[in-house]
Design a protein around this motif. Structure first.
Motif, short mmCIF file in Angstrom:
data_model
loop_
_atom_site.label_atom_id
_atom_site.label_comp_id
_atom_site.label_asym_id
_atom_site.label_seq_id
_atom_site.Cartn_x
_atom_site.Cartn_y
_atom_site.Cartn_z
N ASP A 48 -0.40 -2.37 4.24
CA ASP A 48 0.35 -1.11 3.31
C ASP A 48 0.90 -0.20 4.56
O ASP A 48 1.99 -0.80 4.74
CB ASP A 48 -1.00 -0.39 2.75
CG ASP A 48 -1.96 -1.30 2.02
OD1 ASP A 48 -1.43 -1.67 0.90
OD2 ASP A 48 -3.10 -1.60 2.28
N ASP A 77 4.83 2.50 4.76
CA ASP A 77 4.36 1.42 4.00
C ASP A 77 5.80 0.34 3.80
O ASP A 77 6.89 0.41 3.42
CB ASP A 77 4.21 1.94 2.52
CG ASP A 77 3.40 0.90 1.60
OD1 ASP A 77 3.50 -0.45 2.09
OD2 ASP A 77 2.47 1.48 1.05
N LYS A 79 -1.20 -6.28 -2.94
CA LYS A 79 -1.76 -5.63 -2.10
C LYS A 79 -3.41 -5.76 -2.54
O LYS A 79 -3.56 -5.98 -3.59
CB LYS A 79 -1.53 -4.16 -2.03
CG LYS A 79 -0.07 -3.96 -1.35
CD LYS A 79 0.48 -2.64 -1.25
CE LYS A 79 1.80 -2.26 -0.78
NZ LYS A 79 2.24 -1.14 -0.43
N TYR A 138 -5.61 -3.15 -3.13
CA TYR A 138 -6.10 -2.33 -3.95
C TYR A 138 -5.59 -2.80 -5.38
O TYR A 138 -6.35 -2.65 -6.66
CB TYR A 138 -5.47 -1.07 -3.81
CG TYR A 138 -3.96 -0.38 -4.29
CD1 TYR A 138 -3.91 0.01 -5.60
CD2 TYR A 138 -2.98 -0.76 -3.54
CE1 TYR A 138 -2.72 0.37 -5.86
CE2 TYR A 138 -1.94 -0.44 -4.07
CZ TYR A 138 -1.79 0.05 -5.21
OH TYR A 138 -0.29 0.40 -5.68
N TYR A 193 2.84 -0.03 -8.99
CA TYR A 193 2.40 -1.17 -8.05
C TYR A 193 3.48 -1.37 -6.86
O TYR A 193 3.33 -2.01 -5.90
CB TYR A 193 2.01 -2.51 -8.59
CG TYR A 193 0.90 -2.58 -9.15
CD1 TYR A 193 -0.08 -1.55 -9.00
CD2 TYR A 193 0.45 -3.70 -10.37
CE1 TYR A 193 -1.45 -1.58 -9.57
CE2 TYR A 193 -0.64 -3.48 -11.25
CZ TYR A 193 -1.55 -2.59 -10.81
OH TYR A 193 -2.72 -2.57 -11.54
N THR A 253 1.25 2.49 -1.27
CA THR A 253 -0.25 2.49 -1.59
C THR A 253 -0.95 3.77 -1.36
O THR A 253 -0.76 4.50 -0.45
CB THR A 253 -0.93 1.56 -0.65
OG1 THR A 253 -0.18 0.27 -0.39
CG2 THR A 253 -2.59 1.36 -0.87
N HIS A 283 -6.47 3.87 -0.44
CA HIS A 283 -6.63 2.23 -0.38
C HIS A 283 -5.95 1.77 0.63
O HIS A 283 -5.83 0.27 0.56
CB HIS A 283 -6.15 1.80 -1.74
CG HIS A 283 -6.83 2.30 -3.17
ND1 HIS A 283 -8.34 2.14 -3.13
CD2 HIS A 283 -6.54 2.98 -4.04
CE1 HIS A 283 -8.71 2.92 -4.32
NE2 HIS A 283 -7.60 3.12 -4.95
N THR A 284 -5.52 2.38 1.58
CA THR A 284 -4.49 1.85 2.60
C THR A 284 -5.32 1.04 3.57
O THR A 284 -6.34 1.52 4.23
CB THR A 284 -3.89 3.07 3.26
OG1 THR A 284 -3.09 3.68 2.28
CG2 THR A 284 -3.03 2.45 4.65
#
Length: 478
Positions: free
Chosen positions: A264, A359, A422, A424, A461, A465, A469-470
């Motif tokens: 991320d 990111d 990713k 998440y 999406y 991120t 949730h990174t």
């Protein structure tokens, strides 16, 4: 072709029985077909329209045996986190046979001789991750195993908690690993080592059969493929998580997806596996570990080829890696010429991304439409002054391009994905699937196989991120 028309072959079983253990899959309770991959079905010569869900469900669950199939688990060893383990093997995977040049394997199909204290099972969580990521990697042009289908069940499997048992049918041109050679070297079974090398030549490197130094040429090709594979990982911010030698493919493809991550926020030392306390398999350490693993393979092949010759080929690893990475990164930046100071420009960019907590995926995608207005790019960084300075250098570098701005944009949009899976994003699909809703799994399969396209229903999406949730860390049971 229908599933019932399939005839599998099992050439691996022509080797001595020391190489494998014939074992039948252990069915799960109340299996349920979660997803089927039409693209891989066609790869195998199967007509997706003629696939019967119940037959496919039974195939994955081990209750349907295709003609010619003799299920077996493969024996191998390996260095795990730097320490040699003398016998590992397929502890929860059972091979069904080969079709159209692909070796079919059920992961999570029960105990084998090599399970040690394991239960031979996989859980729905990890199976969804492997099913989807293998297809995502393939669509990004990164060599990988593939996946045909996935089943869930009512079987309860103990991990950190009780979870649903699942099986994924995965396939690869070869399942031979660095650790396969290590097993026969370290047990002083040099005749069997030679047999394995001959089989690997026949299965994956037939162009070298009959030539002088065939084993050396095979090793040289493995060095090249491994270096280029890891360069491909680095170019998209992929972190494998468990680069043990038993997880390294002898044909240079990505296999055994456990704890993995597409990065991320860019973090050079990112560790996606919380078991990896020392950071052995961190993002920035992957190239070095690739070389270390190849050293172990060279050592295992030393009864067949002199150390000096193997070392000479191994020393090409750095050139292969650097050349491939530079080629990939130039493409990501839309550079169609080569300049001596390109490496400095790229190092500076990764420093800017790290300092600005950028990111990686949305940054390169946004850069793919860059025409001089920097607002959209500057909105992605916490260090706008540094990014501005780098963009000044980038603007100058673009003047060396021979292509037009429109051509550069088209090429970059084909190179820089809008979507990567990713962790998440995968977790959202897993959470829904554990509640019995598999719609998101199939949505993500479509996105995974078309990462450069627009998916209007899933625009979120493609963005940065969410902070909570990174750069998550996962367990080896993930």
């Amino acid at each position: 072709m229908k599933l019932t028309d399939v005839i599998l072959t099992t050439p691996y079983l022509d080797l001595s029985t020391i190489f494998y253990h014939e074992v039948s899959p252990t069915p799960l309770k109340n299996p349920l077909l979660v997803s089927v991959n039409p693209e891989v079905a066609q790869l195998l010569g199967l007509n997706p329209a003629h696939l019967n869900d119940k037959e496919l469900e039974n195939l994955l669950n081990g209750t349907l045996l295709l003609e010619g199939s003799r299920p077996y688990a493969m024996c191998y060893a390996g260095h795990q986190f730097g320490y040699y383990v003398q016998r590992l093997g397929d502890g929860r995977a059972i091979n069904l046979g080969a079709l159209n040049g692909w070796n079919l394997q059920l992961k999570g199909s029960g105990v084998t001789r090599y399970s040690r204290q394991g239960d031979g099972r996989a859980v729905l969580r990890s199976s969804i991750r492997e099913y989807l990521i293998s297809e995502a990697m393939n669509a990004l042009g990164i060599p990988t195993s593939r996946a045909l289908a996935l089943i869930s069940s009512d079987e309860k499997v103990a991990r950190e908690r009780w979870e649903r048992g699942a099986i994924v049918l995965r396939l690869a041109p070869s399942w031979i690993r660095f650790g396969s050679f290590e097993y026969f070297f370290h047990t002083n079974k040099h005749k069997e080592l030679e047999s394995l090398a001959d089989f690997c030549l026949q299965e994956s490197f037939p162009q070298f059969i009959g030539s002088e130094d065939a084993y050396l040429k095979m090793f040289a090709e493995i060095v090249k493929r491994t270096a280029e594979l890891i360069a491909s990982w680095q170019s998209v911010g992929f972190n494998h998580g468990v680069m043990n030698t038993d997880n390294m493919s002898a044909i240079g493809i990505t296999i055994d997806y456990g704890p993995f991550a597409f990065m991320d926020t860019f973090e050079s030392g990112y560790i996606c596996n919380h078991t990896d306390a020392q950071g052995r398999y961190s993002y920035d350490n992957q190239p070095r570990i690739g070389y270390w693993n190849l050293e172990r393979l060279a050592h295992a092949l030393s009864p067949l080829v002199t150390h000096e010759k193997l070392q000479s080929e191994l020393e090409q690893y750095g050139n292969y890696f650097t050349n491939q990475l530079m080629q990939l990164l130039r493409a990501k930046l839309g550079l169609d010429t080569t300049q001596e100071n390109d490496s400095d420009l790229l190092r500076a960019l990764f420093s800017v991304m790290e300092n600005g907590r950028i990111d990686m995926t949305p940054f390169f995608r946004t850069l793919s439409r860059y025409e001089g207005n920097r607002d959209a790019l500057l909105a992605l960084t916490l260090a706008p002054n540094q990014l501005n300075e780098w963009l000044e250098r980038y603007d100058v570098r673009l003047t060396d391009n021979s292509s037009s701005v429109d051509e550069r944009h088209r090429q970059m949009l084909r190179t820089n994905p809008k979507y990567v899976l990713k962790n998440y994003i995968l977790q959202e699909a897993i959470d829904e699937a554990e509640g019995g809703n598999y719609t998101r799994v199939n949505d993500l399969l479509r996105i995974a196989q078309n990462p450069y396209d627009e998916h209007s229903d899933f625009e979120r999406y493609a963005g940065v991120t969410p902070p909570q949730h990174t750069n998550l860390k996962l367990s080896c049971s993930s």
